[in-house]
Motif scaffolding. Sequence first.
Motif, mmCIF file in Angstrom:
data_model
loop_
_atom_site.group_PDB
_atom_site.id
_atom_site.type_symbol
_atom_site.label_atom_id
_atom_site.label_comp_id
_atom_site.label_asym_id
_atom_site.label_seq_id
_atom_site.Cartn_x
_atom_site.Cartn_y
_atom_site.Cartn_z
ATOM 1 N N ASN A 85 -42.957 8.898 -26.460
ATOM 2 C CA ASN A 85 -42.906 7.455 -26.622
ATOM 3 C C ASN A 85 -41.822 7.135 -27.655
ATOM 4 N N GLY A 86 -40.832 6.326 -27.270
ATOM 5 C CA GLY A 86 -39.730 6.015 -28.174
ATOM 6 C C GLY A 86 -38.505 6.887 -27.969
ATOM 7 N N ALA A 87 -38.587 7.839 -27.056
ATOM 8 C CA ALA A 87 -37.448 8.735 -26.785
ATOM 9 C C ALA A 87 -36.280 7.961 -26.184
ATOM 10 N N LEU A 88 -35.078 8.497 -26.376
ATOM 11 C CA LEU A 88 -33.887 7.933 -25.745
ATOM 12 C C LEU A 88 -33.511 8.794 -24.545
ATOM 13 N N ILE A 89 -33.138 8.125 -23.443
ATOM 14 C CA ILE A 89 -32.744 8.810 -22.213
ATOM 15 C C ILE A 89 -31.361 8.333 -21.787
ATOM 16 N N GLU A 90 -30.499 9.294 -21.487
ATOM 17 C CA GLU A 90 -29.173 8.994 -20.928
ATOM 18 C C GLU A 90 -29.071 9.796 -19.636
ATOM 19 N N ALA A 91 -29.268 9.117 -18.513
ATOM 20 C CA ALA A 91 -29.300 9.811 -17.222
ATOM 21 C C ALA A 91 -28.473 9.035 -16.202
ATOM 22 N N SER A 105 -45.506 17.753 -21.687
ATOM 23 C CA SER A 105 -45.414 16.291 -21.626
ATOM 24 C C SER A 105 -45.238 15.741 -23.038
ATOM 25 N N ASP A 106 -44.513 14.639 -23.152
ATOM 26 C CA ASP A 106 -44.317 13.940 -24.436
ATOM 27 C C ASP A 106 -43.759 14.861 -25.514
ATOM 28 N N SER A 107 -42.772 15.684 -25.148
ATOM 29 C CA SER A 107 -42.243 16.661 -26.114
ATOM 30 C C SER A 107 -40.787 16.429 -26.519
ATOM 31 N N ALA A 108 -40.045 15.596 -25.768
ATOM 32 C CA ALA A 108 -38.608 15.463 -26.022
ATOM 33 C C ALA A 108 -38.271 14.139 -26.704
ATOM 34 N N ASP A 109 -37.426 14.226 -27.728
ATOM 35 C CA ASP A 109 -36.978 13.020 -28.439
ATOM 36 C C ASP A 109 -35.764 12.381 -27.774
ATOM 37 N N LYS A 110 -34.868 13.208 -27.242
ATOM 38 C CA LYS A 110 -33.632 12.727 -26.613
ATOM 39 C C LYS A 110 -33.383 13.564 -25.349
ATOM 40 N N ILE A 111 -33.031 12.886 -24.247
ATOM 41 C CA ILE A 111 -32.835 13.583 -22.978
ATOM 42 C C ILE A 111 -31.511 13.168 -22.353
ATOM 43 N N LEU A 112 -30.742 14.168 -21.951
ATOM 44 C CA LEU A 112 -29.466 13.950 -21.275
ATOM 45 C C LEU A 112 -29.548 14.555 -19.877
ATOM 46 N N CYS A 113 -29.054 13.802 -18.883
ATOM 47 C CA CYS A 113 -29.035 14.317 -17.504
ATOM 48 C C CYS A 113 -27.811 13.726 -16.804
ATOM 49 N N THR A 114 -26.720 14.506 -16.736
ATOM 50 C CA THR A 114 -25.468 13.987 -16.191
ATOM 51 C C THR A 114 -25.042 14.767 -14.948
ATOM 52 N N ASP A 115 -24.698 14.005 -13.908
ATOM 53 C CA ASP A 115 -24.178 14.595 -12.668
ATOM 54 C C ASP A 115 -25.074 15.699 -12.119
ATOM 55 N N ARG A 126 -34.450 3.339 -24.203
ATOM 56 C CA ARG A 126 -35.578 3.799 -25.018
ATOM 57 C C ARG A 126 -36.840 3.731 -24.157
ATOM 58 N N ILE A 127 -37.628 4.772 -24.213
ATOM 59 C CA ILE A 127 -38.856 4.877 -23.430
ATOM 60 C C ILE A 127 -40.022 4.304 -24.229
ATOM 61 N N ILE A 128 -40.671 3.298 -23.671
ATOM 62 C CA ILE A 128 -41.863 2.729 -24.304
ATOM 63 C C ILE A 128 -43.051 3.036 -23.391
ATOM 64 N N LYS A 129 -43.877 3.964 -23.810
ATOM 65 C CA LYS A 129 -45.028 4.367 -23.001
ATOM 66 C C LYS A 129 -46.286 3.600 -23.419
ATOM 67 N N PRO A 130 -47.192 3.412 -22.471
ATOM 68 C CA PRO A 130 -48.446 2.699 -22.814
ATOM 69 C C PRO A 130 -49.277 3.537 -23.791
ATOM 70 N N GLU A 131 -50.019 2.832 -24.618
ATOM 71 C CA GLU A 131 -50.880 3.538 -25.562
ATOM 72 C C GLU A 131 -51.979 4.262 -24.806
ATOM 73 N N LYS A 132 -52.263 5.489 -25.261
ATOM 74 C CA LYS A 132 -53.323 6.258 -24.606
ATOM 75 C C LYS A 132 -54.675 5.798 -25.106
ATOM 76 N N GLU A 133 -55.575 5.661 -24.150
ATOM 77 C CA GLU A 133 -56.914 5.197 -24.500
ATOM 78 C C GLU A 133 -57.732 6.306 -25.138
ATOM 79 N N LYS A 152 -42.006 1.167 -20.009
ATOM 80 C CA LYS A 152 -40.928 0.196 -20.175
ATOM 81 C C LYS A 152 -39.637 0.922 -20.554
ATOM 82 N N LEU A 153 -38.548 0.541 -19.891
ATOM 83 C CA LEU A 153 -37.232 1.058 -20.248
ATOM 84 C C LEU A 153 -36.476 -0.030 -20.996
ATOM 85 N N GLU A 154 -36.254 0.186 -22.267
ATOM 86 C CA GLU A 154 -35.526 -0.782 -23.089
ATOM 87 C C GLU A 154 -34.081 -0.319 -23.250
#
Length: 269
Positions: A218-224, A185-195, A262-269, A240-242
């Motif tokens: 948190n802050g990763a970019l996703i192109e899916a 979890s929370d390991s990828a900076d950029k993710i691609l998922c096409t077709d 851009r993935i904006i995840k909630p802060e962990k408590e 949040k998806l920005e």
Amino acid sequence: MKEQRPLRDHTNYGREVVDNLELKENEIFVDVGCGSGVHTIMGSQEKAKAIGIDFNEGNIKFAVKLAKLIELVFLDKEFAKNFLSLFKDRIEKKIEKCKDRSLSAELSEKKEEVFSKINKELSLEEKERVKGNLLDLIPYIFNLYRFYLSLKEKDPSLESKLKEVELPQNLDFLQGDASCLPLRSDSADKILCTDVLNWISKENQKQALKEILRIAKNGALIEAFPAPNLKKLAEERNIKLEEVKRGKVGLREDLGWRPIYRIIKPEKE
């Protein structure tokens, strides 16, 4: 043992889908449903740590071979001659059919540099540029597996040569299910998922999108795409998806432009 044919040996997408993510050195780039591995290989050339994941064993084995074939072009002059002789006819036919004149001119220029520079002594910088141009042309070869078989016919020792070639250290391919990705979890900076998601059940589509959200930092970019209900699934997880931009994605104009989030995840408590 009969060689397993890959289920996906072509792509509808060029370098654009990788450029859209603006990869940086040492970032973790994950190509979910990598198929023949073309975009994963492109990501590794951007100096990111590129990981291609696919459910089909044949796809993964072929992706490794394709990556090694690209490396072998610059290591074995005899193989390079065979490669270029087969590649030339295929790519020139594609360029001739291209209706976009500016794209046709760009492809022709890249083709000329590839054919004039391979088999010459190159600096590391020159080699990377030529390799990049070659990778830009590869997606235009529709049946990469058939191309590989033609290379084997020309050089019966190809398989043994490929065994001696090492993958770049920042490139890896893993067999895995999109609905249960073999990454932390929370390991990828950029993710691609096409077709990919359009080929699996609706239930597994939902789980695969959950997995993409899970592995994204948190802050990763996703192109899916297609990615039905991605926003809804993100909202359910207080993510949040920005939309940061829309990027061109296809080798054909009708494939259009797709959002990059851009993935904006909630802060962990």
